[in-house]
Design a protein around this motif. Structure first.
Motif, short mmCIF file in Angstrom:
data_model
loop_
_atom_site.label_atom_id
_atom_site.label_comp_id
_atom_site.label_asym_id
_atom_site.label_seq_id
_atom_site.Cartn_x
_atom_site.Cartn_y
_atom_site.Cartn_z
N THR A 52 37.64 37.34 -37.38
CA THR A 52 37.60 37.50 -38.04
C THR A 52 38.12 36.73 -39.02
OG1 THR A 52 39.45 38.79 -38.01
CG2 THR A 52 38.46 40.03 -37.36
N TRP A 53 38.16 37.27 -40.43
CA TRP A 53 38.42 35.74 -41.99
C TRP A 53 40.15 35.25 -41.54
CZ3 TRP A 53 34.96 33.81 -44.48
CH2 TRP A 53 34.45 34.11 -44.93
N GLU A 54 40.38 36.05 -40.51
CA GLU A 54 42.58 35.98 -40.47
C GLU A 54 42.35 34.77 -39.05
OE1 GLU A 54 41.35 38.57 -40.31
OE2 GLU A 54 42.52 39.11 -42.26
N ASP A 55 40.60 34.38 -38.33
CA ASP A 55 41.10 33.72 -37.25
C ASP A 55 39.78 32.60 -37.40
OD1 ASP A 55 41.63 35.72 -35.64
OD2 ASP A 55 39.74 36.73 -35.67
N ILE A 56 39.66 32.35 -38.77
CA ILE A 56 39.35 31.19 -39.07
C ILE A 56 40.11 30.05 -39.97
CG2 ILE A 56 37.19 32.34 -40.64
CD1 ILE A 56 35.22 29.88 -39.91
N TRP A 59 45.73 25.11 -34.44
CA TRP A 59 47.07 24.98 -32.75
C TRP A 59 47.35 26.12 -33.20
CZ3 TRP A 59 45.37 22.02 -29.31
CH2 TRP A 59 45.41 20.50 -29.25
N LYS A 60 47.92 26.19 -33.93
CA LYS A 60 48.76 27.88 -33.63
C LYS A 60 47.87 29.17 -33.08
CE LYS A 60 53.04 26.77 -36.43
NZ LYS A 60 53.92 26.71 -37.25
N LEU A 61 47.00 29.18 -33.86
CA LEU A 61 46.14 30.23 -33.78
C LEU A 61 45.90 29.83 -32.27
CD1 LEU A 61 44.38 30.54 -36.74
CD2 LEU A 61 45.61 32.26 -36.19
N ALA A 62 45.42 29.08 -31.60
CA ALA A 62 44.46 28.47 -30.99
C ALA A 62 45.54 29.00 -29.09
CB ALA A 62 44.08 27.53 -30.40
N LEU A 63 46.65 28.10 -29.48
CA LEU A 63 48.13 28.72 -28.48
C LEU A 63 48.75 30.12 -29.16
CD1 LEU A 63 48.82 24.82 -28.75
CD2 LEU A 63 47.97 25.94 -26.37
N THR A 92 38.34 18.12 -34.39
CA THR A 92 37.56 19.56 -34.88
C THR A 92 38.21 20.62 -34.22
OG1 THR A 92 35.67 20.27 -33.23
CG2 THR A 92 35.74 18.48 -35.09
N GLY A 93 37.79 22.35 -34.88
CA GLY A 93 38.82 22.93 -34.54
C GLY A 93 37.74 23.68 -33.07
N ALA A 94 36.39 23.18 -32.90
CA ALA A 94 35.43 23.83 -31.19
C ALA A 94 36.97 22.67 -30.33
CB ALA A 94 34.99 22.88 -31.46
N ASP A 95 37.60 21.30 -31.36
CA ASP A 95 38.08 20.85 -29.91
C ASP A 95 39.23 20.88 -29.68
OD1 ASP A 95 34.97 18.86 -29.62
OD2 ASP A 95 36.42 17.63 -31.49
N ILE A 96 39.63 21.49 -30.77
CA ILE A 96 41.37 22.07 -30.51
C ILE A 96 41.00 23.45 -29.61
CG2 ILE A 96 43.09 23.15 -31.54
CD1 ILE A 96 42.53 21.43 -33.62
#
Length: 703
Positions: free
Chosen positions: A443-447, A624-628, A654-658
């Motif tokens: 969703t918009w919150e995830d990007i 980072w905070k969304l991923a972890l 990049t976002g994909a790398d993170i």
């Protein structure tokens, strides 16, 4: 011929108490002829009782010139009292026949001459009254010839000489009656057989040819057909065109309008209401419509000869029922079949999903393309079909046909979710070899994107969501005369969020996301790529999906200088793509990390160009905070002493790398039985960046 046979012939003529009125003429003519033959053969019968020899009287009679015999027969009819009475009855029968609307209509519709009509009447009579076969055999002086022949017709109807209808005669051209199987066409002694449908139409009022089965349906001439007209402008234009060209005989105003040979093609998707519109046009003209399903009658498995015969049967039924023939689903019909339409039809209507091309049959043709229903029309149709049930989103915002809306309305009582499911089943195509379905979990919150890029994407979403209101209700579709779709380019380095942004948009719009498999689309064989691209666009145009071309520079690249045939056809493919993209009514997103390689003609035609950039420290921190995750779904703490600012500033990823590094660190921590630490993240980041050929040293990290 013996006296016993004379008695049989007379009994066959007198035995039936009830006959069809229009056959009285045949019966009276046969009775009168039998009376004449009885007189001629009376001496022959006396001789035949004594021996089997052929009498001199019979030979003389046979060799008498036909005109002399005709004069003698006419004189007998005038002098003999019984013959006179038969002649008077015959005159009354002929008057009744002249006022028989079916019989006279048949003659007029198919342009039959007097002699053709006589032969046809003779052939029909023996089908209605099989006992007449014995009478015909007697009249032929041959018991095996119990059928109609041009020779017998010439005697009964007193032609000056026997003749055979020509191949271009209405009798043969419309197959009202034909020589029996194995008979020679040119012989005056050939047996002629009436078509069973023509017999049934005259005697029983049979409406449709049973040989066509359920593939043919007649829609009566009811103005408006009881349904709201969804295409009033097209109906008015078609009617005006027909009336301008048609001319009706002044002495037969009730007859079908006459044309030089006029064809109308209605072009629209299946279920758009082409057949209903054709019926409404005919209803406004006061004529009925005869619907013939070409897919059943003229399919690929049908031979050309059989197909031509079926075409003629449909056109013949249309004339007999004062109807306009409408050919439904004609796309797969062999074009050669329509050659039989030459000089056989007045007005013909075709329904197809694409123009049929030239047919060279001499007809004046007009192609009418039906527009998609507007949002307002879809709403009104839904309310009519459901008596005001809540309008689901697919009806308002998907490009549904009237047929699809009608089908969806059947599920209205089951609720909105059921209607949506029905709509998806009707218009969605299963992912195939050319495209595949991408799940849309974000969703918009995830990007995480810079504010300018995010705003740009939100504008794209707004246009996709509101386009029908702006185009139709505000009238801005005049600025989009070719296509009303939305095309966008997502350009930027790999891993910057292009695919994720497409997933977010598709989910926010309530649409599925289809990614085109470029390896399956691009083909080395000339012309094959265009065919596959057409399949992709056609499949997704109305399916309410977002079409996603990843690595689009491979397909939408710059045109090259022509050096050989492959270069020339490659440029043709790009030109085709330019045209098809402009005509596309859906939503298409092209993703590329080499914007400079894209053909500038494409870029000028794109509605949106969104440039994705590497995330800065602020964006990297959010990613980072969304991923972890700090805690597991069970509540267990997962992180230990993380320096968020250091991660965001010192790891230029990049976002994909993170996301890849966060996932790798999670596995490292799980394997070591600890929480995720900075050391785990550093090691995972090293592995992730090594994929791009970038080495992160411990000193760089510590520095």
């Amino acid at each position: 011929m013996g006296g016993e046979n004379i008695m049989i012939a007379s009994e066959a003529l007198q035995g039936q108490q009830t006959t069809t009125d229009f056959l009285a003429s045949v019966r009276l003519r046969a009775q009168r002829r039998v009376l004449w033959l009885q007189t001629l053969w009376s001496e022959d019968i006396a001789i035949a009782k004594q021996s089997l020899a052929i009498s001199a009287t019979e030979v003389d009679r046979i060799l008498t010139p036909p005109p002399v015999m005709a004069e003698a027969e006419a004189a007998f009819y005038q002098s003999d009292r019984t013959a006179q009475e038969m002649t008077q009855q015959l005159q009354l029968a002929e008057e009744q026949l002249a006022h028989d609307q079916n019989w006279q209509g048949l003659r007029q519709l198919f342009g039959l001459s007097d002699r053709e009509s006589d032969l046809l009447l003779l052939a029909i009579a023996v089908e209605v009254d099989p006992l007449l076969r014995r009478v015909y055999g007697y009249l032929h002086d041959d018991a095996t010839m119990g059928y109609a022949t041009p020779w017998l017709a010439s005697l009964l109807f007193q032609w000056n000489a026997a003749s055979v209808p020509g191949l271009e005669s209405g009798l043969l051209r419309w197959r009202l009656a034909v020589p029996a199987e194995g008979q020679q066409h040119g012989s005056i002694a050939s047996a002629w057989v009436a078509d069973p449908y023509i017999v049934g139409w005259l005697v029983q009022g049979q409406r449709l040819d049973p040989m066509l089965g359920t593939a043919v349906q007649r829609i009566p001439a009811t103005p408006g057909t009881g349904q709201t007209c969804l295409y009033p402008a097209e109906l008015a234009a078609m009617r005006e065109f027909i009336v301008a060209i048609a001319h009706t005989p002044p002495d037969h105003p009730e007859a079908l309008p006459s044309f030089t040979a006029l064809e109308l093609e209605l072009i629209a998707p299946e279920g758009a209401g082409k057949r209903t519109l054709a019926a409404q046009v005919c209803g406004s003209l006061g004529v009925s419509l005869l619907v013939a399903d070409s897919s059943l009658l003229l399919g690929a498995e049908v031979s050309l000869t059989l197909a031509a015969e079926r075409v003629l049967r449909v056109l013949r039924s249309a004339r007999l029922n004062r109807s306009v023939p409408y050919w439904h689903r004609v796309e797969d019909t062999n074009p050669k079949v329509w050659r039989s339409l030459r000089d056989t039809s007045q007005l013909t209507i075709f329904g197809a999903t694409a123009p049929l091309g030239q047919r060279h049959n001499g007809a004046l043709r007009r192609v009418v393309s039906l527009p998609s229903l507007t949002r307002k029309q879809r709403l009104e149709l839904w309310q009519q079909l459901t008596n005001g049930s809540p309008v689901p989103d697919p009806v308002l915002n998907w490009v549904l046909t009237p047929g699809e809306i009608t089908e969806a309305a059947r599920a209205a009582r089951a609720g909105t979710a059921a209607v949506v499911a029905v709509c998806q089943q009707m218009v969605h195509h299963e992912p195939g070899e050319l495209f595949n379905l991408l799940i849309c979990p974000y969703t918009w919150e995830d990007i995480v994107l810079p504010s300018a890029i995010r705003q740009h994407l939100e504008e794209l979403e707004q246009q996709a969501r509101l386009r029908w209101q702006v185009y139709e209700e505000w009238g801005f579709e005049r600025l989009c005369p070719v296509g009303r779709g939305i095309t966008a380019m997502f350009a930027g380095p790999s891993g910057t969020g292009k695919t994720m942004a497409a997933q977010v948009l598709a989910r926010s719009l309530g649409m599925e996301l289809y990614r085109v498999d470029l390896a399956g689309v691009v083909n080395k064989y000339i012309g094959e790529t265009e065919k596959r691209l057409k399949q992709v666009f056609d499949a997704c145009e109305r399916a309410n999906v977002v079409l996603f071309f990843d690595e689009a520079d491979a397909l939408f690249g710059q045109r090259t200088q022509v050096k050989d045939a492959h270069d020339r056809f490659a440029n043709i493919e790009i030109d085709y793509l330019l045209q098809r993209m402009e005509q596309f009514d859906g939503i298409a997103i092209l993703a590329t990390n080499r914007k400079g390689d894209m053909d500038q003609a494409f870029i000028r035609r794109l509605r949106f160009i969104v440039d994705f950039i590497q995330p800065g420290p602020t964006e990297r921190l959010k990613i980072w905070k969304l991923a972890l995750l700090e805690r597991s779904p069970g509540g267990e703490a997962l992180l230990e002493n993380l320096d968020w600012q250091r991660l965001a500033k010192q790891l230029n990823m990049t976002g994909a790398d993170i996301k890849g590094a966060a996932l790798g660190a999670a596995f490292l921590a799980r394997a070591s039985g600890t929480r995720i630490t900075m050391q785990h993240l550093f090691h995972a980041a090293q592995r992730e960046m090594a994929k791009h050929g970038i080495v992160i040293r411990a000193g760089d990290w510590e520095g």
